[in-house]
Design an enzyme around this catalytic site. Sequence first.
Site, mmCIF file in Angstrom:
data_model
loop_
_atom_site.group_PDB
_atom_site.id
_atom_site.type_symbol
_atom_site.label_atom_id
_atom_site.label_comp_id
_atom_site.label_asym_id
_atom_site.label_seq_id
_atom_site.Cartn_x
_atom_site.Cartn_y
_atom_site.Cartn_z
ATOM 1 N N SER A 120 0.834 -1.214 0.044
ATOM 2 C CA SER A 120 -0.204 -0.223 0.112
ATOM 3 C C SER A 120 0.702 1.165 0.137
ATOM 4 C CB SER A 120 -0.724 -0.015 1.442
ATOM 5 O OG SER A 120 -0.136 -0.032 2.423
ATOM 6 N N CYS A 121 2.149 1.116 0.312
ATOM 7 C CA CYS A 121 2.918 2.501 0.260
ATOM 8 C C CYS A 121 4.327 2.302 -0.332
ATOM 9 C CB CYS A 121 3.180 2.988 1.971
ATOM 10 S SG CYS A 121 4.337 4.208 2.068
ATOM 11 N N GLY A 122 4.559 2.792 -1.389
ATOM 12 C CA GLY A 122 5.768 2.471 -2.073
ATOM 13 C C GLY A 122 7.061 3.583 -1.803
#
Length: 303
Positions: A120-122
């Site tokens: 969900s978080c790059g």
Amino acid sequence: MGRVTQRRKVHKFVLDGSPQALEHPVRFKEDVLAVEEPLEIRLGDMSFSVTMRTPGDDFDLVAGFLVSEGIIWEPSQLISERFCSGEDENGVQTFNVVDAQLRPDVERPDTGRNVYTSSSCGICGTDSIEAVRKSSRHSPREDDVTIPVGALAALPDRLREEQAVFAKTGGVHAAGLFRIHDDGTTELLCLREDVGRHNAVDKVVGWALRAGMLPLKGTVLQVSGRASFELVQKAAMAGIPVLAAVSAPSSLAAELAEESGITLAGFSRGLSLNVYAGRERIVADPAGQNPQTAGDSIQSLGY
């Protein structure tokens, strides 16, 4: 290669009040889930990052990730990619570690990212706030492409039609790279799916790098879900002039799109869309092309 989907037995509760549901409120069935596994990215002897992704197109993912990090921007800088050895508890090759060999003159980062990248978080794990913003070798601002509004608004349906993994699981994001021709017809160049929206975009960008297509002038990147700051940044790093999302962008995404010269559209759902930056690229549809959609969409954009 690891599996993209996995079957799992579930208990299904049915509450629709039907006679069958009243007699058997809990049923046993099989459901299909999208697989999520870690992928470690190595640059020679350095472990650079670990990302949670859906297995498949991993070389594209690694290549696109390196473009997004500003490490490479042309295919000759990436000499090779290979899976490293690794086995699960049953002795089966996991294909969860990729080693990327860079050209000797390519400047490597001093260290890897501090923590892993979730699906969900790059950008989690970057060393500083300043490191979040990266300079692109390709300038979307210089791209003078124009996009018929009706054709742009129709892309989410085109994207959904091609989402084979989503059709089975309902649990993955998609990124599709399109070219819209002067007559309003659209051409799908590449589509990738993943549990992480940023991974899906990296897979598309990596595909383009390996095909020698960067910068991606005259293209549209259509994504499922929302448009985050990170997706705008990835588009800028690849030279993509237009980014469209099914849902809303964030405030920082809109600001970065304006700074980078990217046309950013959100809430693109067939009969209308909002343009948050780069309005000048959006034009009326060619005569005779989907007039109802074009008329509704043009009105929403303030023509």
